[in-house]
Every structure is written in C-alpha cells, then in structure tokens.
Design an enzyme around this catalytic site. Structure first.
Site, mmCIF file in Angstrom:
data_model
loop_
_atom_site.group_PDB
_atom_site.id
_atom_site.type_symbol
_atom_site.label_atom_id
_atom_site.label_comp_id
_atom_site.label_asym_id
_atom_site.label_seq_id
_atom_site.Cartn_x
_atom_site.Cartn_y
_atom_site.Cartn_z
ATOM 1 C CB CYS A 1 21.616 -23.301 3.302
ATOM 2 S SG CYS A 1 23.149 -23.925 3.994
ATOM 3 C CG LEU A 2 20.195 -24.950 9.153
ATOM 4 C CD1 LEU A 2 20.566 -26.083 10.096
ATOM 5 C CD2 LEU A 2 18.986 -24.186 9.665
ATOM 6 C CD GLN B 1 25.289 -26.505 7.042
ATOM 7 O OE1 GLN B 1 24.908 -27.670 6.971
ATOM 8 N NE2 GLN B 1 24.466 -25.482 6.904
ATOM 9 C CG HIS C 1 26.982 -27.767 3.283
ATOM 10 N ND1 HIS C 1 27.229 -26.423 3.347
ATOM 11 C CD2 HIS C 1 25.632 -27.910 3.426
ATOM 12 C CE1 HIS C 1 26.082 -25.768 3.518
ATOM 13 N NE2 HIS C 1 25.096 -26.650 3.552
ATOM 14 C CG HIS D 1 21.656 -28.417 0.628
ATOM 15 N ND1 HIS D 1 21.045 -27.233 0.269
ATOM 16 C CD2 HIS D 1 22.318 -28.146 1.786
ATOM 17 C CE1 HIS D 1 21.357 -26.303 1.161
ATOM 18 N NE2 HIS D 1 22.114 -26.840 2.096
ATOM 19 C CD GLU D 2 22.705 -30.972 4.507
ATOM 20 O OE1 GLU D 2 23.762 -30.504 4.957
ATOM 21 O OE2 GLU D 2 21.631 -30.344 4.537
ATOM 22 N N GLY E 1 18.847 -30.986 7.401
ATOM 23 C CA GLY E 1 20.177 -31.566 7.267
ATOM 24 C C GLY E 1 21.245 -30.610 7.753
#
Ligand code: NI
Length: 172
Positions: free
Chosen positions: A95-96, A44, A141, A137-138, A39
């Site tokens: 997480c990226l 991000q 953000h 999670h997304e 995701g």
C-alpha cells in the site's frame, strides 16, 4: 498510516460532476502515476471522500488489462466463487500509505461492484482474483481500513527489502 483521515470512514460524493471532484481525480491520477501504484483512494491524498482510482495490469489478470478508471461511491458485495474453489484467497498486498511493507491478506475471490464512474454514470460488474483484491483493498480505504487490519497472521507482515534478502523468499 497514522493520519486520522486514513482511519476514518470517508463521506459519499453528492455530485460526481462537481469541479472539485474533477480536480480530486486529476490529483489522484498524478499521484498514482508518480508512485507507480495500481490503485489509490482519496483518503490517501488526505481527502475523506468515497473515490478510488485503479488499474489492473494484464499480467496480474489472466492477460486482460483493466485500464485506469475511477469509481465514485463504490459498494462491494463478496460473492461465492463460480467454480468450486475457496471463497477466500490469501495473497501479497502492499500500500502506498505503508511504504516498503507487504503482507499476506485474505480476500474474497469474487465480488460484485456498484459505483458511479467518473462521469457519474452508474456501473455494475463482477470482478474476480487480483481485480477483486484491488477493489477490496481500495474500498477498505474508504472505510478507514488498512490491509494489516485484514491480515489473519501478522507473521508475513514486514519490509519487502528485508524479505527479499532472506533465505526463504516468497515466490514472486
Ligand atoms: Ni492502499
């Protein structure tokens, strides 16, 4: 982690059909593919808009894959589980925006989602388990929240490479 856009609430998208939103989704799609992630949220890629892109591999979702899809202005509501299991479950997240790190994060096991899809069409559904975790999670953000802020015990927070060489490694 540390960039101000990742710590600030993202702004709603006024017009999902705006060509700028198309371009953003195209950029996010390329980034997510290049990173091999599950995701990605617009902050991000340094865009403070309420847009996420995600997919769920079948192996992580009881054999049912969720193809990659966009959610614009998503709203999540945690729900009680349909079975008598706990409402919250802890599992590993990465997480990226925090490369190489992971930690155990408690999340609601079941959520209701309302959003606009990439065409601007309203969608509403319920998600459970890993699918619900990805959405939480997304969507975090979009509120400037990274997963370590959701951890209740930071002792599991660390580098994946270091953990994998330890004598006691988590089940994988
Ligand atoms: Ni993330």
């Amino acid at each position: 982690m540390g960039h101000p856009v990742l710590a600030a609430p993202a702004r709603p998208v006024a017009d999902p059909t705006d060509p700028a939103v198309r371009r953003l989704l195209g950029d996010m799609d390329e980034t997510l593919t290049a990173a091999g992630g599950i995701g990605l949220a617009a902050p991000q890629v340094a865009v403070g808009r309420r847009v996420i892109l995600y997919e769920v591999p079948a192996a992580r979702n009881d054999g049912v894959a969720v193809p990659r899809r966009a959610m614009i202005n998503p709203v999540l509501v945690p729900l009680d589980p349909v079975d008598d299991g706990p409402a919250v479950d802890s599992s590993w997240e990465a997480c990226l925006s925090l490369p190489g790190l992971s930690g155990l994060v408690p999340r609601a096991r079941r959520v209701r989602v309302e959003a606009l899809d990439s065409d601007g069409t309203p969608v509403a559904f319920e998600a459970t388990g890993f699918h619900a975790r990805v959405l939480q999670h997304e969507c975090d953000h979009l509120d400037g929240v990274l997963y370590p802020q959701r951890m209740t015990d930071l002792s599991s927070f660390g580098f994946v490479d270091e953990r994998s060489t330890a004598s006691v490694a988590p089940a994988s």
